[in-house]
Enzyme design. Structure first.
Site, mmCIF file in Angstrom:
data_model
loop_
_atom_site.group_PDB
_atom_site.id
_atom_site.type_symbol
_atom_site.label_atom_id
_atom_site.label_comp_id
_atom_site.label_asym_id
_atom_site.label_seq_id
_atom_site.Cartn_x
_atom_site.Cartn_y
_atom_site.Cartn_z
ATOM 1 N N SER A 77 -7.527 2.781 -2.366
ATOM 2 C CA SER A 77 -6.246 3.391 -2.019
ATOM 3 C C SER A 77 -5.397 3.572 -3.271
ATOM 4 O O SER A 77 -4.353 4.215 -3.215
ATOM 5 C CB SER A 77 -5.511 2.614 -0.938
ATOM 6 O OG SER A 77 -5.651 1.253 -1.110
ATOM 7 N N ASP A 125 0.588 4.092 -3.134
ATOM 8 C CA ASP A 125 0.249 5.510 -2.963
ATOM 9 C C ASP A 125 1.291 6.418 -3.600
ATOM 10 O O ASP A 125 0.967 7.316 -4.365
ATOM 11 C CB ASP A 125 0.198 5.880 -1.471
ATOM 12 C CG ASP A 125 -0.987 5.272 -0.768
ATOM 13 O OD1 ASP A 125 -1.683 4.449 -1.388
ATOM 14 O OD2 ASP A 125 -1.205 5.612 0.406
ATOM 15 N N GLU A 151 0.817 -1.200 0.000
ATOM 16 C CA GLU A 151 0.000 0.000 0.000
ATOM 17 C C GLU A 151 0.858 1.260 0.000
ATOM 18 O O GLU A 151 0.548 2.236 -0.683
ATOM 19 C CB GLU A 151 -0.928 -0.010 1.196
ATOM 20 C CG GLU A 151 -2.183 0.750 0.909
ATOM 21 C CD GLU A 151 -3.317 0.290 1.786
ATOM 22 O OE1 GLU A 151 -3.858 1.136 2.476
ATOM 23 O OE2 GLU A 151 -3.623 -0.918 1.787
#
Ligand SMILES: *[C@@H]1O[C@H](CO)[C@@H](O)[C@H](O)[C@H]1NC(C)=O
Ligand SMILES: *[C@@H]1O[C@H](CO)[C@@H](O)[C@H](O)[C@H]1NC(C)=O
Ligand SMILES: *[C@@H]1O[C@H](CO)[C@@H](O)[C@H](O)[C@H]1NC(C)=O
Ligand SMILES: *[C@@H]1O[C@H](CO)[C@@H](O)[C@H](O)[C@H]1NC(C)=O
Length: 584
Positions: free
Chosen positions: A496, A295, A291
Site C-alpha cells: 500500500s 497513501d 494507511e
C-alpha cells in the site's frame, strides 16, 4: 435435532434452518461450508453459490437485526455487450491498434453496457411486488441500490438472515446464510451486494525494527524516492486538467494537518500541493489512520503538484460494501481523476466467482474511459491456503488478480543504508489467479519466466499456471516515513506504499501526455508488457513469502531477470519510462 451432512435432497433454506438449530448460540459460525459441500449441485436460485459466508473471529456477533430496521442492498443487473466492452478495452489500450487512446465517455459506456429493457423491467417488477420502491440507480443503469426493511429483504432473498456484527467500534449488518433469488430474476442479476463480504481488514503495515541493532536505516522519504526513480525537481504536474486519486475502505481517515506537516518536512526539494483537492465520501471525525496517511502523502510526493482526490470509506450504511460503493460511484460520475490507487484486497477463494467476474467488468468500464486503476499486490507474498492434511497451496488475492488492473508489488533497497539497487521485499504479493485466465498481453512474458526458472519453481500443485499472473510493476515498499497525528513515524511498509508511488509517476506521465495533446494512458498493461522491461529497473534478487511447510519452506516465487510474479517488470526509471510512454 441435528442432522448429518448427507441430506442432499433438502432445499437449502430448510437445510440451513436445520443446521442453525444445531448451533443456536453461534449463528455466525454455522452454515457456511454448505455451498462448498454442495458445489457439485446447481442451485438455480443461488447467484453466489461459492461465496464464503464464514464470519472471521475478529467480528463480534451482536444479534439479529430487528425486522423493521432498514437495510440498503445493491442489485447488480446483468449488463449487455460485455464481450464487446472487453474487445473495445483491448483496442483502446493497445498502442498498435488504430483505436489506441480513443477512450469512451461515461455516456458511451452506458449505451454499451446498459441492461436490456427486459432485464430492467423484470427486476423492477420483482422489487415492486415486494413493495420496494425506494431505489437509486446509476448512470449506466446496471446497479440499483434499494432501501427496505430486514423483514422484506429476508422475504425477497430466501435463505438470508440478517445479523449485526462489530469490530473496533465499526458496526455492520450481514446475512449469516446464503441468499437465493426467485427463478424469474435469476438470469437478470449478477449478484446482490450487502449480504456477505465484510469490510477489509487493516493490513499490518508497521514491521518490526529488524535493523535497529545495526544502526539507523535510511528510511524512505519523498526525496529518497525521487532520487531512486530519477525524478528531478522539475518533474511535477503542470497540466490544467490532470488529477489523481486514492481510495480508502477502512474506518480511518487522513488528516489534512498531517498532510501539510508531511509536506513541510519532506517536500522542500520539489514543487508540491499540501492539500487534497476533493474528498468524495464521508471523512469521519475519528483518528487519523496510518494507511490513509501513507497513501495520500506518497501519491502527492511522486505525483507532485497534481490535484488529488480522496475517495474515503464510501459505504456508510451498515449493510453496504465499501469497495462496491466506490465502484458504483465510478459508474455514476463523469470527470473522474485519470489515475486511482487502491490498497484493498481479499483472498480470491473467499469471494464468489459471480462477484469477481462482475467487478472485473467494472474495471473494464473504467479502463475504456481512460482511467488507470492500480491495486496493491498484497502483503503476504504468494499467500498460503491450508487444504488439510499438511497439504497447502498458494493463495491469490483479488482484485490484484484481475487482468484489467495494474498490480503493484514491493521491493527494498539492497543496502538499507544507501540508495542502491532494489531487491524483492519478501512480503510482496504475487502469483497466479485461479479465476481469471492469463490475458494475451502477458503470455510471452509469463511463459518466458516459467521456462527460465523451470528447475526452481514451487511444485505445480501450489499454483495455477494458466491463470492471470501478477504483479505487473513494483516500487519500494519497505521502511517509509509517514506523518500521523502530526508526528513522523518510521518503519511503515507494505504494497500500500508502493502503489501510490507508482500511481503518482503514471500521473506525471499523463500530465506530459495531456500537455502534448495526447490521450491519457488508461489501462496500462498492454503497453507496459510491450516495453519488455525497457525503462524499468529489473529486480532479480530475492523470493517472497508463502507456506511454512516442508515442500516450499516459506518461499513462494523468486525474482528473475525480466518479468516475474514477485516484482513484475521491476521499478520505474522515470525519465526513461516517460520517454517510452509518450507514444501516440
Ligand atoms: C447517481 O447520481 C445521480 C445524480 O447524478 C443521483 O440522483 C443518484 O442517486 C446516484 N446514484 C446512487 C446510487 O447514488
Ligand atoms: C537513473 O538512475 C540510474 C540508477 O540510479 C542511473 O544509472 C541513471 O543514469 C539515471 N538516469 C537516467 C536518465 O536513467
Ligand atoms: C477536464 O476533463 C473532464 C473529464 O475528465 C472534462 O469533462 C472537462 O471538460 C475537462 N475540462 C477541460 C477544461 O478540458
Ligand atoms: C486454474 O485457472 C483457470 C483459469 O485460468 C480455471 O479455469 C481453473 O479452474 C483453475 N484451476 C483451479 C484448480 O483453480
Amino acid at each position: 435435532m441435528c442432522l448429518g451432512f448427507s441430506r442432499l435432497h433438502i432445499r437449502t433454506s430448510a437445510y440451513l434452518r436445520l443446521l442453525s438449530s444445531c448451533f443456536p448460540l453461534s449463528p455466525n459460525r454455522v452454515i457456511f461450508s454448505i455451498p462448498v459441500l454442495f458445489s457439485s449441485l446447481v442451485w438455480s436460485g443461488y447467484l453466489e453459490y461459492d461465496q464464503d459466508v464464514l464470519v472471521t473471529e475478529d467480528w463480534t456477533h451482536v444479534g439479529r437485526v430487528e425486522p423493521t430496521e432498514d437495510l440498503q442492498l445493491t442489485f447488480a443487473l446483468k449488463q449487455q455487450n460485455v464481450k464487446l466492452l472487453e474487445e473495445t478495452l483491448k483496442q483502446v489500450s493497445d498502442p498498435d491498434s488504430a483505436q489506441y487512446g480513443k477512450h469512451l465517455s461515461l455516456d458511451e459506456v452506458s449505451s454499451l453496457v446498459r441492461p436490456s429493457l427486459l432485464t430492467q423491467k423484470v427486476v423492477h417488477h420483482w422489487l415492486q411486488s415486494h413493495g420496494i420502491r425506494n431505489c437509486l440507480t446509476v448512470h449506466t443503469q446496471d446497479f440499483l441500490q434499494c432501501t427496505m426493511t430486514a423483514e422484506v429483504a429476508e422475504t425477497l432473498l430466501p435463505g438470508s438472515r440478517f445479523h449485526r456484527y462489530t469490530r473496533d467500534g465499526q458496526s455492520v449488518v450481514r446475512s449469516s446464510a446464503p441468499y437465493s433469488v426467485h427463478d424469474d430474476v435469476h438470469q437478470h442479476l449478477d449478484f446482490v451486494g450487502g449480504l456477505h463480504r465484510f469490510p477489509a481488514k487493516r493490513q499490518e503495515v508497521i514491521k518490526e525494527q529488524r535493523l535497529s541493532k545495526a544502526g539507523i536505516h535510511l528510511g524512505v522519504t519523498p526525496a529518497i524516492l525521487r532520487a531512486r526513480y530519477n525524478l528531478t525537481s522539475t518533474d511535477v504536474g503542470k497540466a490544467h486538467n490532470n488529477s489523481q486519486a486514492v481510495a480508502q475502505f477502512l474506518e480511518q481517515y487522513y488528516h489534512p494537518a498531517d498532510l501539510a506537516e508531511f509536506m513541510s518536512i519532506y517536500g522542500r526539494s520539489f514543487q508540491h500541493l499540501s492539500q487534497v483537492d476533493r474528498v468524495v465520501g464521508t471523512q469521519g471525525g475519528g483518528k487519523a489512520g496510518l494507511e490513509a496517511s501513507l497513501d495520500i502523502e506518497y501519491i502527492m510526493s511522486t505525483g507532485a503538484n497534481i490535484p488529488t482526490w480522496v475517495f474515503t470509506n464510501p459505504g456508510r450504511h451498515e449493510s453496504q460494501e465499501p469497495f462496491l460503493q466506490w465502484l458504483i460511484l465510478l459508474s455514476n460520475m463523469s470527470g473522474l481523476p485519470w489515475v486511482h490507487t487502491v490498497s484493498y484486497g481479499d483472498d480470491e477463494d473467499s469471494l464468489s466467482t459471480a462477484y469477481m467476474m462482475r467487478i472485473n467488468t467494472e474495471f473494464m468500464k473504467a479502463g475504456v474511459r481512460g482511467i488507470s486503476l492500480l491495486f496493491a499486490s498484497g502483503d503476504s507474498g504468494a499467500g498460503c491456503k491450508h487444504l488439510g492434511k499438511g497439504q497447502n497451496s498458494f493463495r491469490p488475492s483479488f482484485p490484484a488478480s484481475s487482468p484489467y488492473v495494474t498490480t503493484v508489488g514491493g521491493t527494498s533497497f539492497k543496502n538499507p543504508f544507501k540508495v542502491t539497487y532494489e531487491v524483492t521485499d519478501y512480503i510482496s504479493g504475487g502469483g497466479f489467479s485461479n479465476i481469471f485466465k492469463m490475458p494475451d498481453y502477458q503470455v510471452s512474458a509469463v511463459t518466458g519466466y516459467l521456462k527460465t526458472v523451470a528447475t526452481t519453481l514451487p511444485p505445480q500443485s501450489y499454483f495455477n499456471v494458466s491463470g492471470r499472473a501478477y504483479p505487473d510493476i513494483a516500487a519500494l515498499s519497505d521502511n517509509y516515513w509517514v506523518v500521523i497525528n502530526r508526528v513522523p513515524v518510521p518503519w511503515v511498509s507494505g504494497t500500500s506504499a508502493s502503489t501510490p508511488v507508482v500511481g503518482g509517476m503514471l500521473s506525471l506521465i499523463n500530465d506530459q501526455r495531456l500537455l502534448k495533446g495526447l490521450p491519457v494512458l488508461g489501462f496500462l498493461n498492454p503497453l507496459l508488457y510491450k516495453l519488455k522491461g525497457q525503462a524499468l529497473f529489473d529486480v532479480t534478487e530475492g523470493c517472497h513469502a508463502s507456506c511454512l511447510d516442508e515442500q516450499v519452506q516459506g518461499n513462494g516465487f523468486c525474482a528473475a531477470p525480466s518479468w516475474d510474479p514477485v516484482t513484475g517488470w521491476g521499478t520505474p526509471n522515470y525519465p526513461a519510462l516517460l520517454a517510452a510512454l509518450l507514444v501516440d
